[in-house]
Every structure is written in structure tokens, then in C-alpha cells.
Enzyme design. Structure first.
Site, PDB file in Angstrom:
ATOM      1  N   GLY A   1       0.812  -1.220   0.000  1.00 25.73           N
ATOM      2  CA  GLY A   1       0.000   0.000   0.000  1.00 25.73           C
ATOM      3  C   GLY A   1       0.834   1.254   0.000  1.00 25.73           C
ATOM      4  O   GLY A   1       0.335   2.333  -0.318  1.00 25.73           O
TER       5      GLY A   1
ATOM      6  N   CYS B   1       0.941   6.140   0.623  1.00 22.88           N
ATOM      7  CA  CYS B   1      -0.447   6.600   0.530  1.00 22.88           C
ATOM      8  C   CYS B   1      -1.352   5.863   1.508  1.00 22.88           C
ATOM      9  O   CYS B   1      -2.090   6.480   2.260  1.00 22.88           O
ATOM     10  CB  CYS B   1      -0.957   6.400  -0.894  1.00 22.88           C
ATOM     11  SG  CYS B   1      -2.710   6.765  -1.081  1.00 22.88           S
TER      12      CYS B   1
ATOM     13  N   LYS C   1      -6.690  11.415   5.746  1.00 14.74           N
ATOM     14  CA  LYS C   1      -8.104  11.714   5.484  1.00 14.74           C
ATOM     15  C   LYS C   1      -9.005  11.130   6.560  1.00 14.74           C
ATOM     16  O   LYS C   1     -10.072  11.682   6.861  1.00 14.74           O
ATOM     17  CB  LYS C   1      -8.522  11.203   4.109  1.00 14.74           C
ATOM     18  CG  LYS C   1      -8.125  12.106   2.948  1.00 14.74           C
ATOM     19  CD  LYS C   1      -6.664  12.455   2.966  1.00 14.74           C
ATOM     20  CE  LYS C   1      -6.159  13.228   1.792  1.00 14.74           C
ATOM     21  NZ  LYS C   1      -4.720  13.533   1.909  1.00 14.74           N
TER      22      LYS C   1
ATOM     23  N   GLY D   1       8.426   4.842  -4.786  1.00 16.33           N
ATOM     24  CA  GLY D   1       7.799   5.933  -4.052  1.00 16.33           C
ATOM     25  C   GLY D   1       8.742   7.061  -3.676  1.00 16.33           C
ATOM     26  O   GLY D   1       9.743   7.316  -4.342  1.00 16.33           O
TER      27      GLY D   1
ATOM     28  N   HIS E   1     -31.020  19.144  -8.789  1.00 17.42           N
ATOM     29  CA  HIS E   1     -31.202  20.163  -7.735  1.00 17.42           C
ATOM     30  C   HIS E   1     -31.902  19.515  -6.535  1.00 17.42           C
ATOM     31  O   HIS E   1     -32.799  18.695  -6.712  1.00 17.42           O
ATOM     32  CB  HIS E   1     -32.065  21.300  -8.271  1.00 17.42           C
ATOM     33  CG  HIS E   1     -32.498  22.284  -7.215  1.00 17.42           C
ATOM     34  ND1 HIS E   1     -31.657  23.273  -6.747  1.00 17.42           N
ATOM     35  CD2 HIS E   1     -33.664  22.402  -6.518  1.00 17.42           C
ATOM     36  CE1 HIS E   1     -32.300  23.974  -5.820  1.00 17.42           C
ATOM     37  NE2 HIS E   1     -33.519  23.463  -5.656  1.00 17.42           N
TER      38      HIS E   1
END
Length: 577
Positions: A151, A154, A163, A256, A554
Site C-alpha cells: 500500500g 499513501c 483523510k 515511491g 437540484h
């Protein structure tokens, strides 16, 4: 009553699964409905419950092994019950070994299998593991070498954990402000330990998903540090000191990047941390100085300021978020200031030193010198390619500083060696790395594809979010392009007002003559999802009129995209032109 526990069929397309973890061991008691084991498929980890009460008498499949659906994996029975018939049924011997494992395809020599190649991928991040999967999908025999966790940055110490923490901070702020939403709650506090636990659970589950995907695609994984021996072989040094030589037809370098450490006196002091250290803080600092206001620095500034901590940002450039449209970077700077962060631009850090129980950072701004004290100093100046020690120079791979030089096919100057991701220095984003990995794998397999950077989105997970694709207004001016802008303020958007995030804008930049969309820049709730419409517009060379004539629902944030397009023609319907 004895029974065979089997590998469940968890979906219509599932044919096999990897047994990721046993929750019970041989000899353990188990009750019906208790979790017996975990199975990985694709990107999901599923918990499997026991079908009956009893004792786990035999485990037939070890952790990490892949078996067909409905194949036996364990025997549950009473303590002294005869299980010999079940062992026979499972195809196991009296020791309880060997369940029906997924059959390996018949091995043929490379010469007998036209086009099938031995591919080595060095690095298991979003560039490497995606490249390995795509190469395997195309029929190649693939080996992936990873020195740390699958992984990459990230998934383990970058996008996903950051996040996750930011989402917790967002929810915390919403709950604190719930009275303005008509909801009364008691005192709200931060449980940093539990926030960290959630971050680890999510990361662990996604890493397990990557392992499952690689196993499903028959990618051989070797844990260790790879070094080039020749243009056709690498030597892998494992944790125990042992080595393994791996020959290949083609290699993909995807190692990386690492945090860049600038030369600042005192940068090695205790309490000076990088982004990895910030993600793993044992407790929240009450005060923190962040050196560098790129994406990483701004996201951490947003995180700590939302959690009520005193944040000071020090940025060398005269603005924050250099790659972002200047109008939006100014808006997010104002937003951070409203949250209590102190944003200093155009300044140079000169020294870090101990001060009481914390640290003092000296910096110059213009002709004046200043200092600020804090418990922690977070350095987020940038990242550099992680290529040291790979031996690329030994085989003549062309480099620029630490970056691996590649063409649009992701090929190096050595015809059978490719590279993808941060190590190329092209565009250090996870989704770029994955796309580059796919391009490399497909070209190795005989296709002719090129990497196109035109539609690469750029995302910042502040509150509200920021996202961008294509040319900024500054770049249009610099390139002498005649352009029009269409801007819609989110304060006139119903969904943004409902979400209490009405501070942002959507800006569309289009060619003045053809009205082709050249850039889209968003500061709004869900901007990182909405930017896909902008990326697709660029990919299809869409015009402003084609956005206008597309009906947008909408109430949504998305309808503001259409309003920005209307504004480019000076005919916005929900704001003053």
C-alpha cells in the site's frame, strides 16, 4: 455434532478466497455465531461465523493461503469425538493438513507461452501494486518486492490515514456546531486514542484488501529490499539477512518517495516531526508550527486548527498551495485564519532550538526577524524520490538527481526497465502513480499506450474541500492564452448552505474563441468528488455550452458547476452577472 467449516461463497463472481486471519486456534472452544476466521476477497475483508458449537479440532488452512469456495478449512467437533471421516472428506491426513487449495495453472516455459513475461515490480505502493495486478491480468508471471507494508506511503502513512483523521475532525466540528442545526448535545470532547485506533483499523483493512487482490491475481510477493544486479536480475535482501536472486524479462521501479528534509539548524531536535510522525502522535499538541504550506502542510493545519489547537504556518512562497488557482488558495488561507491558524507567507525559517518544554522557530520575513514557540514543529517542505541503494546507476538507468527518467510510455533508457509513481518525480499523486503503473504494465505486454497528464485532478482535503484540474488562471496568462472565466459563489448554492460550507467558489476557465474548457477549480463541499466532472470535460474537450446543456440535479453542489459555466457566458441564472 461434528462439522466441516468451509470457505464461503460470498458473491456470484467469487471462486476463491484468502484466509486472512484465524480468530480461534486448535483446541479453542467456540460457540455458534462466534467469529471463526476472516477471508479476503478483492478489496473486502469478511468475518465468517462458526456454524455450530464445539471445539476447533483441526485447522486445515493456514493464514495467508488461498482456497476454492466451499473447500473445507477447519473441523469443529466435541472434545473426544472421532473426526477421521471428516478428515477423509476434507482430503486431509491424520495430522489435519492439506485442504483443497486453488489449483495452480499448468506451468509452461516462457518460450512455449508467446508474449508471457517474467515481470518484477519493485515497490508495493499505489503505483507498484496496481502495476503488478495489471501485468498479471495481461497473463504475465509477476513478482512484487516490497521492503515495508503493501500500500506504500499513501495507504499506510499518507492519503488514507490523513483523510481518516480529517474526517474525525470534520465530524467533531459539526457536532460542536450542532446547536445551529437545531440539535442540542452535551459536552463534546476529542478521544485522540480512539481516533488513532479507527485510523489503524481502516488502514489495516485496506492493506489486507491489497494483499487479497495480489493473491487473487497470483502475484508472488517477496518482502525485502531489492537491488539491481544486472538488466535482467535483482538481488533481494530479506529481514533475516538472507538473499534471493530474482530473474526477470521486464522490471517496473515503483519505490515511491520520502519526506524531504531541508537544511535548517536544529531540525534534528526531539519534537521536530514529519508527516509520518504527525500521524502517529500519542497525544495532541496544544501548539504546533508547520513549516511548508503545500498540500500536506495545509491539510495538517486544517486538522489541528479544527481540533482547537494553535497552529502557526510558515511558508517561503508569497502564497500557500502553490499548484492551486490563486483565488482559491487565498480563500482557503482566509478560512484557516478564521479557524484560528496564523498564516505567514514569504518567510524563511532560519533556526529551530529548544525553549523550555517546547521548541522555538526563528524566521525572517522581509527585513524583519521573528520567532514563534510551540510544543511540536511539523516539517512538510515536500518529498523526494526514494531511489537510494537500488543500484540503478550500476546498470546505467538515467537519473535526474534522485528521479528515474522515463518517457510517456513510462520506459527508462534501458529498454526492458520501466518506472512509475513518485520515484519518477513527474507528479507525486497516488492516482497518477496508479495510472503510470497501468501504462507501464500494458506497454510491457505489447500494447502501445502513453501517459496523459492533461486530466490529472489535484485534491486538498480541507473544509471545505479543494480540487483542481487543468490550467489555472495564472498558467493561462503565463502561456498567453486568451480565456474567459466563469465563477459561481457557493453562498448562492442551496446544498452548500444546508451543509454550512458556503465559503467557496467554482471557477471554470475556457478558451475565449472556442469555449473549450481548459481548467476547473473548486472550493466546495465534496469538491474532490465533483472534480471528476471537470476532468471528464477536459478529456472530452467539452465546451462551456456542453456543460450548460447537461441537466444538473437540484439541490446539489454539482449544479453550481453548471452555474459557473453559465457565468462564463455572462448568463448565470442564480447569481448576478
Amino acid at each position: 455434532m461434528s462439522c466441516l467449516e468451509i470457505m464461503p461463497k460470498l458473491g456470484l463472481t467469487m471462486t476463491e478466497g484468502m484466509l486472512a486471519k484465524w480468530h480461534k486456534r486448535e483446541g479453542d472452544k467456540i460457540e455458534k455465531g462466534e467469529i471463526l476466521f476472516e477471508v479476503e476477497t478483492d478489496k473486502l475483508t469478511n468475518e465468517v461465523e462458526a456454524k455450530d458449537n464445539g471445539i476447533v479440532r483441526r485447522i486445515l488452512v493456514e493464514e495467508g493461503e488461498t482456497v476454492k469456495c466451499l473447500a473445507p478449512v477447519a473441523i469443529i467437533a466435541a472434545e473426544n469425538e472421532d473426526i477421521s471421516n471428516l478428515l477423509k472428506e476434507a482430503g486431509a491426513d491424520e495430522e489435519g493438513t492439506s485442504a483443497e487449495k486453488s489449483e495452480e495453472p499448468e506451468v509452461q516455459n516462457a518460450a512455449e507461452k508467446a508474449g508471457i513475461k517474467d515481470v518484477v515490480v519493485i515497490g508495493g505502493g499505489p503505483g507498484g501494486y496496481i502495476a503488478a495486478i495489471r501485468a498479471a491480468q495481461l497473463g504475465n508471471k509477476v513478482t512484487l518486492v516490497e521492503n515495508a507494508e503493501l500500500g506504500g506511503t499513501c495507504l499506510n502513512v499518507g492519503c488514507i490515514p490523513t483523510k481518516t483523521l480529517l474526517h474525525s475532525a470534520d465530524v467533531y466540528c459539526e457536532i460542536k456546531d450542532s446547536r445551529n442545526l437545531g440539535i442540542d448535545v452535551g459536552e463534546v470532547s476529542i478521544n485522540w486514542n480512539n481516533i488513532q485506533k479507527r485510523k489503524k483499523r481502516i488502514t489495516k483493512r485496506l492493506v489486507a484488501g491489497v494483499k487479497g487482490l495480489l493473491a487473487y491475481n497470483k502475484v508472488n510477493i517477496i518482502k525485502g529490499f531489492a537491488k539491481m544486479e544486472t538488466e535482467k536480475s535483482i538481488l533481494v535482501t530479506k529481514e533475516d539477512g538472507g538473499t534471493e536472486k530474482v530473474a526477470f524479462d521486464n522490471a517496473i521501479i515503483s519505490t515511491g518517495s520520502l519526506p524531504f528534509v531541508p537544511f535548517i539548524p536544529g531540525i534534528g531536535l526531539e519534537g521536530v516531526i514529519d508527516s509520518t510522525g504527525a500521524l502517529n502522535l500519542k497525544s495532541l499538541p496544544e501548539t504546533i508550527v508547520i513549516i511548508g504550506a503545500g498540500v500536506i502542510g495545509v491539510e495538517f493545519a486544517s486538522l489541528f486548527s479544527q481540533l482547537g489547537k494553535k497552529v502557526t504556518i510558515l511558508e517561503r512562497l508569497p502564497f500557500i498551495l502553490a499548484p492551486i488557482d490563486r483565488e482559491i488558495s487565498n480563500l482557503i488561507g482566509d478560512k484557516l485564519s478564521k479557524q484560528g491558524a496564523v498564516v505567514n507567507t514569504g518567510c524563511k525559517v532560519t533556526k529551530i532550538e529548544k525553549a523550555g518544554n517546547g521548541l522555538k522557530v526563528d524566521f525572517d520575513k522581509g527585513n524583519e526577524s521573528f520567532s514563534v514557540e510551540a510544543e511540536k514543529v511539523l516539517v512538510t517542505i515536500g518529498r523526494k524520490a526514494n531511489t537510494e541503494g537500488l543500484g540503478l546507476d550500476k546498470i546505467g538507468v538515467r537519473m535526474e538527481k534522485d528521479n528515474v527518467c522515463v518517457d510517456d510510455h513510462m520506459k527508462t533508457n534501458i529498454s526492458n526497465i520501466y518506472a512509475a509513481g513518485d520515484c519518477t518525480g513527474k507528479n507525486m499523486l497516488a492516482h497518477v502513480a496508479s495510472e503510470q503503473g497501468v501504462v507501464a504494465a500494458e506497454n510491457i505486454s505489447g500494447k502501445d499506450v502513453k501517459m496523459d497528464y492533461k486530466t490529472v485532478p489535484f485534491c486538498v482535503y480541507t473544509k471545505p474541500e479543494i480540487a483542481s484540474v487543468g490550467l489555472t488562471e495564472e498558467q493561462a496568462v503565463e502561456n498567453g492564452i486568451e480565456y474567459e472565466t466563469g465563477i459561481f459563489l457557493m453562498g448562492a448554492n442551496g446544498k452548500a448552505m444546508i451543509s454550512k460550507e458556503a465559503d467557496g467558489i467554482i471557477k471554470i476557465i475556457s478558451d475565449k474563441k472556442t469555449e473549450e474548457i481548459l481548467g476547473v477549480h473548486i472550493m466546495a463541499p465534496g469538491a474532490t468528488d465533483l472534480i471528476t466532472e471537470g476532468a471528464l470535460a477536459l478529456r472530452l474537450e467539452a465546451t462551456v455550452d456542453e456543460i450548460i446543456t447537461t441537466v444538473h440535479a437540484h439541490p446539489t453542489i454539482g449544479e453550481a458547476f453548471k452555474e459557473a459555466a453559465l457565468a462564463a457566458q455572462n448568463r448565470s441564472l442564480n447569481s448576478v452577472n
